[in-house]
Design a protein around this motif. Structure first.
Motif, PDB file in Angstrom:
ATOM      1  N   LEU A 482      50.529  14.758  14.125  1.00  0.00           N
ATOM      2  CA  LEU A 482      51.670  13.903  13.794  1.00  0.00           C
ATOM      3  C   LEU A 482      52.827  14.161  14.753  1.00  0.00           C
ATOM      4  N   LYS A 483      53.434  13.065  15.248  1.00  0.00           N
ATOM      5  CA  LYS A 483      54.653  13.140  16.047  1.00  0.00           C
ATOM      6  C   LYS A 483      55.721  12.322  15.325  1.00  0.00           C
ATOM      7  N   VAL A 484      56.867  12.974  15.028  1.00  0.00           N
ATOM      8  CA  VAL A 484      57.887  12.328  14.203  1.00  0.00           C
ATOM      9  C   VAL A 484      59.211  13.048  14.417  1.00  0.00           C
ATOM     10  N   PHE A 485      60.320  12.366  14.142  1.00  0.00           N
ATOM     11  CA  PHE A 485      61.619  13.025  14.169  1.00  0.00           C
ATOM     12  C   PHE A 485      61.768  13.899  12.918  1.00  0.00           C
ATOM     13  N   TYR A 486      62.150  15.137  13.146  1.00  0.00           N
ATOM     14  CA  TYR A 486      62.247  16.081  12.036  1.00  0.00           C
ATOM     15  C   TYR A 486      63.235  15.598  10.976  1.00  0.00           C
ATOM     16  N   GLU A 487      64.398  15.111  11.373  1.00  0.00           N
ATOM     17  CA  GLU A 487      65.423  14.738  10.405  1.00  0.00           C
ATOM     18  C   GLU A 487      64.955  13.584   9.527  1.00  0.00           C
ATOM     19  N   GLU A 488      64.257  12.629  10.108  1.00  0.00           N
ATOM     20  CA  GLU A 488      63.739  11.512   9.314  1.00  0.00           C
ATOM     21  C   GLU A 488      62.668  11.988   8.342  1.00  0.00           C
ATOM     22  N   LEU A 489      61.813  12.878   8.812  1.00  0.00           N
ATOM     23  CA  LEU A 489      60.780  13.423   7.934  1.00  0.00           C
ATOM     24  C   LEU A 489      61.406  14.224   6.804  1.00  0.00           C
ATOM     25  N   ARG A 490      62.446  14.987   7.107  1.00  0.00           N
ATOM     26  CA  ARG A 490      63.117  15.786   6.075  1.00  0.00           C
ATOM     27  C   ARG A 490      63.729  14.886   5.002  1.00  0.00           C
ATOM     28  N   ILE A 491      64.354  13.785   5.416  1.00  0.00           N
ATOM     29  CA  ILE A 491      64.978  12.870   4.453  1.00  0.00           C
ATOM     30  C   ILE A 491      63.922  12.227   3.572  1.00  0.00           C
ATOM     31  N   ILE A 492      62.854  11.721   4.198  1.00  0.00           N
ATOM     32  CA  ILE A 492      61.816  11.002   3.438  1.00  0.00           C
ATOM     33  C   ILE A 492      61.111  11.934   2.452  1.00  0.00           C
ATOM     34  N   THR A 493      60.893  13.178   2.843  1.00  0.00           N
ATOM     35  CA  THR A 493      60.180  14.110   1.965  1.00  0.00           C
ATOM     36  C   THR A 493      61.115  14.859   1.018  1.00  0.00           C
ATOM     37  N   GLN A 494      62.420  14.501   1.065  1.00  0.00           N
ATOM     38  CA  GLN A 494      63.425  15.157   0.217  1.00  0.00           C
ATOM     39  C   GLN A 494      63.367  16.672   0.388  1.00  0.00           C
ATOM     40  N   ASP A 495      63.575  17.071   1.641  1.00  0.00           N
ATOM     41  CA  ASP A 495      63.518  18.493   2.025  1.00  0.00           C
ATOM     42  C   ASP A 495      62.178  19.128   1.666  1.00  0.00           C
ATOM     43  N   PHE A 496      61.106  18.354   1.874  1.00  0.00           N
ATOM     44  CA  PHE A 496      59.741  18.835   1.719  1.00  0.00           C
ATOM     45  C   PHE A 496      59.425  19.242   0.279  1.00  0.00           C
ATOM     46  N   THR A 497      59.932  18.444  -0.648  1.00  0.00           N
ATOM     47  CA  THR A 497      59.647  18.701  -2.072  1.00  0.00           C
ATOM     48  C   THR A 497      59.067  17.473  -2.773  1.00  0.00           C
ATOM     49  N   ARG A 498      59.128  16.313  -2.124  1.00  0.00           N
ATOM     50  CA  ARG A 498      58.724  15.057  -2.783  1.00  0.00           C
ATOM     51  C   ARG A 498      57.202  14.982  -2.908  1.00  0.00           C
ATOM     52  N   GLN A 499      56.716  14.693  -4.096  1.00  0.00           N
ATOM     53  CA  GLN A 499      55.284  14.722  -4.365  1.00  0.00           C
ATOM     54  C   GLN A 499      54.537  13.525  -3.768  1.00  0.00           C
ATOM     55  N   PHE A 516      65.684  19.889  15.659  1.00  0.00           N
ATOM     56  CA  PHE A 516      65.757  21.271  15.164  1.00  0.00           C
ATOM     57  C   PHE A 516      65.038  21.395  13.823  1.00  0.00           C
ATOM     58  N   ILE A 517      64.252  22.455  13.669  1.00  0.00           N
ATOM     59  CA  ILE A 517      63.531  22.707  12.421  1.00  0.00           C
ATOM     60  C   ILE A 517      64.260  23.784  11.628  1.00  0.00           C
ATOM     61  N   ALA A 518      64.647  23.418  10.403  1.00  0.00           N
ATOM     62  CA  ALA A 518      65.231  24.400   9.491  1.00  0.00           C
ATOM     63  C   ALA A 518      64.090  25.039   8.712  1.00  0.00           C
ATOM     64  N   ASP A 519      63.688  26.224   9.155  1.00  0.00           N
ATOM     65  CA  ASP A 519      62.538  26.901   8.564  1.00  0.00           C
ATOM     66  C   ASP A 519      62.771  27.166   7.084  1.00  0.00           C
ATOM     67  N   SER A 520      61.749  26.846   6.263  1.00  0.00           N
ATOM     68  CA  SER A 520      61.870  27.083   4.823  1.00  0.00           C
ATOM     69  C   SER A 520      60.488  27.237   4.214  1.00  0.00           C
ATOM     70  N   LYS A 521      60.439  27.810   3.046  1.00  0.00           N
ATOM     71  CA  LYS A 521      59.181  27.975   2.323  1.00  0.00           C
ATOM     72  C   LYS A 521      58.577  26.621   1.988  1.00  0.00           C
ATOM     73  N   ASP A 522      59.418  25.665   1.589  1.00  0.00           N
ATOM     74  CA  ASP A 522      58.932  24.325   1.231  1.00  0.00           C
ATOM     75  C   ASP A 522      58.312  23.635   2.438  1.00  0.00           C
ATOM     76  N   TYR A 523      58.907  23.834   3.610  1.00  0.00           N
ATOM     77  CA  TYR A 523      58.377  23.212   4.830  1.00  0.00           C
ATOM     78  C   TYR A 523      56.953  23.693   5.099  1.00  0.00           C
ATOM     79  N   TRP A 524      56.729  24.994   5.010  1.00  0.00           N
ATOM     80  CA  TRP A 524      55.405  25.538   5.310  1.00  0.00           C
ATOM     81  C   TRP A 524      54.391  25.197   4.225  1.00  0.00           C
ATOM     82  N   SER A 525      54.804  25.084   3.000  1.00  0.00           N
ATOM     83  CA  SER A 525      53.875  24.684   1.944  1.00  0.00           C
ATOM     84  C   SER A 525      53.493  23.222   2.066  1.00  0.00           C
ATOM     85  N   TYR A 526      54.379  22.419   2.696  1.00  0.00           N
ATOM     86  CA  TYR A 526      54.094  21.001   2.911  1.00  0.00           C
ATOM     87  C   TYR A 526      53.030  20.821   3.987  1.00  0.00           C
TER      88      TYR A 526
END
Length: 530
Positions: A482-499, A516-526
Motif C-alpha cells: 500500500l502507498k498512501v499519505f499517512y495523515e489521510e490514512l490516520r484520519i480515515i482510520t480514526q487514529d488506527f482504531t476504526r473497525q 511523518f509517522i506517529a508511532d503508536s501501539k494502535d498503528y502496529w496492531s492495525y
C-alpha cells in the motif's frame, strides 16, 4: 460407479497417469518409487510423466530436505534418467543433481533466480557440468521468482550472466528470461559494452527485458543474426543520436513483439521504431504496445498504424495497443472527419476498439485489437468500454472528473484479474469534515478486488482512502502493498482504531507512507504483518 469401496489401484492406468500428473512429480516419485508395486512403477517411469522434473525443494526442514535430495540422487534419478528431457532446478543444488547420473536426452533447463556468481561458476570450460550446458542444452529458461537487484548496474549482470550463457551454450536455440507479474529482474544492457560482448549463431528465440531503447537496437546489430522470434520490453526511452546502428535487413525474423509501458515523449518519435520494423521484411507476427505524447505536432493514428505494417507482405497477425496524447482541439478535429475501422486497411479481419479519455488539458486516444492480450493499461478514465479485460493485471486510473463508487464497481468487473492498481485523481469531492465518512458515500453493492495485491492512492483526495478501506464499500482480501499519505490514512482510520477499515489493512506487508509517522501501539496492531 455405485460401489463405495473403490480404491486408487482399481482405476485404469490412463486415469492414474492423469491424476499423478496433477501432483508434483518429485513428490510422487519420492512417495511411490520403489514400493514394489509394478503398476505404479510402470506409470511413474512413463516418458510423459518423467520427461519434465520440477525439482524445487524447500529447505525449511533440513532433515526432510536432505532425505528427499539424497534419495533422488542415489535411487530415483539414475533409474529414470533416460526419460528426462527437462529439469526445473534451483542453482543451489544444480551441480549435484546434474552430476548424479547422465541424462542423454536432457535438452531443456529452467533455473530459478540465477545469480551472477553461479553463472561464472558453471558457464566455463572447466565446470563439472560444463559439457551438459555446452553440448546438450538447446532451451534455457531463467525464472526470477523474487525481485532481483545487483549493486553496480545492468552492465555488470549482462557481463556476468547473459553474455556467458549466450557465448558458452553452443547449441542454445531458445532463451526465455521472465518473472511473475509485479516482480522484476535485472535487465540486459549493451550500450556501454563492447560489440563482441556476446554472439550466437544458433539462437532463434529470445524473450527478455532490456534497459533502454538503445539496448534493443543493439540486439538487432547482427550478433543474433538467426533470431526468428524476438520478444522484448524496454524500461527507458533513452536514445543516443551519435550511435551509428547497423540497419541491414533482418530476413530471419518471423515473430516480433515490442512493449513499452511508459509514454514516449520528445526523446523518441514513431520514426525511430518504424526504421527498425522496416528491416523485418519477412515478419509474420507483430505485437506492439506503445504510447506517445505529441505536444507540438499532430500524428494521424491511422497513418501510423499503416506505416507499422505497410512493408510487411508476409504479415498474418498484428496485435497492438496504441495510446496517443494530443492537444484537445487537434484530436477532436481529426475525430470529426475519420472513422478508424474504415480507415485501417492493412489488417482487415480483426476486432478493433478505440475510445477517448479526457485528461486535464489533453485527450488520450486508445486504439487496440481485441481480445486484449497485454497485462498493463494506463490512463483509463470515467469513459470505460463495455468489454472485459481478462489479461490486464496492472491498471492506472487517471481523470479530472471524480471517480464514484459505481465506477469502481465497474472497474472490478471490467478488470477482474487486477493485481496492481494506481489511482490518480486530484479533483477532490466536496465534503464536510464534521460529517462521519460512513454517511458520506452510500454504497449499494460492495466492490471486491479479489486478486489486488498492490494499491497506490498517493495522488488522490482523502475520499478515495475512505472508498478503498471501508469494508462496507470495498473489500481487499489480498492487499499486501500500500502507498498512501499517512495523515489521510490516520484520519480515515480514526487514529488506527476504526473497525470498519481494519480488515482491509490487516494483510499489508509493505507500507509506503508519504509523511511523518506517529508511532503508536494502535498503528502496529492495525498492520500486524509489516
Amino acid at each position: 460407479m455405485n460401489q463405495f469401496n473403490i480404491h486408487l489401484l482399481d482405476l485404469p492406468d490412463e486415469i492414474l497417469l492423469i491424476i499423478l500428473k496433477k501432483l508434483n512429480n518429485v513428490d510422487v516419485l519420492y512417495s511411490l518409487f520403489g514400493i514394489n508395486n509394478e503398476r505404479f512403477e510402470n506409470i511413474i517411469r512413463h516418458d510423459s510423466f518423467s520427461s519434465t522434473l520440477n525439482i524445487v525443494l524447500s529447505a525449511q526442514n533440513s532433515t526432510i530436505f536432505n532425505s528427499i535430495l539424497n534419495r533422488l540422487c542415489s535411487d530415483i534419478l539414475p533409474q529414470i534418467s533416460f526419460n528426462v528431457k527437462c529439469l526445473i532446478l534451483q542453482p543451489d543444488y544444480m551441480e549435484r543433481l546434474l552430476l548424479t547420473t547422465s541424462y542423454p536426452n536432457l535438452t531443456s533447463l529452467k533455473l530459478l533466480n540465477l545469480e551472477y556468481d553461479y553463472s561464472l561458476r558453471y558457464f566455463i570450460d572447466d565446470s563439472p557440468i560444463g559439457h551438459i550446458l555446452k553440448q546438450q542444452i538447446t532451451k534455457l529458461d531463467l525464472l526470477y521468482n523474487k525481485s532481483t537487484y545487483l549493486s553496480g548496474s545492468s552492465e555488470v549482470y549482462t557481463k556476468r550472466v547473459y553474455a556467458p550463457i549466450l557465448n558458452y551454450c553452443e547449441k542454445l536455440q531458445h532463451l526465455n528470461v521472465t518473472s511473475p507479474l509485479g516482480l522484476t529482474y535485472i535487465s540486459l544492457s549493451l550500450r556501454y559494452l563492447p560489440s563482441n560482448t556476446f554472439f550466437s549463431s544458433t539462437l532463434t528465440y529470445l524473450c527478455i527485458i532490456v534497459s533502454t531503447f538503445v539496448d534493443f537496437v543493439y540486439l538487432l546489430d547482427g550478433r543474433l543474426k538467426n533470431l526468428s522470434t524476438l520478444i522484448v520490453q524496454f524500461r527507458l526511452t533513452d536514445t543516443d543520436s551519435s550511435i551509428i546502428h547497423n540497419l541491414d535487413d533482418l530476413p530471419n525474423l518471423k515473430c516480433f513483439s515490442l512493449m513499452y509501458y511508459g509514454t514516449f515523449k520528445e526523446d523518441l518519435n514513431p520514426n525511430e521504431i518504424l526504421s527498425h520494423l522496416r528491416r523485418m521484411i519477412n515478419l509474420e507476427k507483430l505485437t506492439l504496445h506503445l504510447r506517445f505524447l505529441f505536444k507540438t505536432t499532430f500524428t494521424d493514428p491511422i497513418y501510423l498504424l499503416n506505416q507499422f505494417t505497410i512493408h510487411m507482405p508476409q504479415l498474418t497477425s498484428f496485435n497492438f495497443y496504441l495510446g496517443m496524447k494530443y492537444n484537445k482541439c487537434d484530436l477532436l478535429r481529426y475525430l470529426s472527419n475519420n472513422n478508424i475501422k474504415q480507415n485501417y486497411v492493412n489488417i482487415r479481419d480483426q476486432t478493433i476498439l478505440d475510445f477517448v479519455q479526457n485528461v486535464n488539458h489533453e485527450i488520450v486516444y486508445h486504439i487496440l485489437t481485441l481480445p486484449v492480450q497485454f497485462t498493463e493499461f494506463a490512463y483509463v478514465g470515467n469513459t470505460l468500454p463495455n468489454i472485459t479485460f481478462n489479461y490486464v493485471t496492472d491498471l492506472v486510473l487517471y481523470d479530472e472528473v471524480p471517480f464514484e463508487h459505481e465506477y469502481f464497481l465497474r472497474i472490478s468487473k471490467t478488470f477482474p484479474n487486477l493485481t496492481k492498481l494506481n489511482v490518480i485523481n486530484l479533483t477532490p469531492w466536496s465534503y464536510d469534515m464534521h460529517i462521519s465518512f460512513d454517511n458520506v458515500i452510500q454504497a449499494h453493492e460492495i466492490v471486491e478486488y479479489s486478486h489486488l495485491r498492490s494499491l497506490d492512492i498517493t495522488r488522490t483526495s482523502i475520499f478515495y482512502v475512505e472508498q478503498f478501506f471501508n469494508e462496507t464499500k470495498t473489500r481487499l482480501p489480498s492487499l499486501t502493498e500500500l502507498k498512501v499519505f499517512y495523515e489521510e490514512l490516520r484520519i480515515i482510520t480514526q487514529d488506527f482504531t476504526r473497525q470498519t477499515t481494519r480488515r482491509n489493512c490487516a494483510n499489508v506487508k509493505q507500507l509506503g507512507i508519504n509523511g511523518f509517522i506517529a508511532d503508536s501501539k494502535d498503528y502496529w496492531s492495525y498492520f500486524p504483518l509489516l
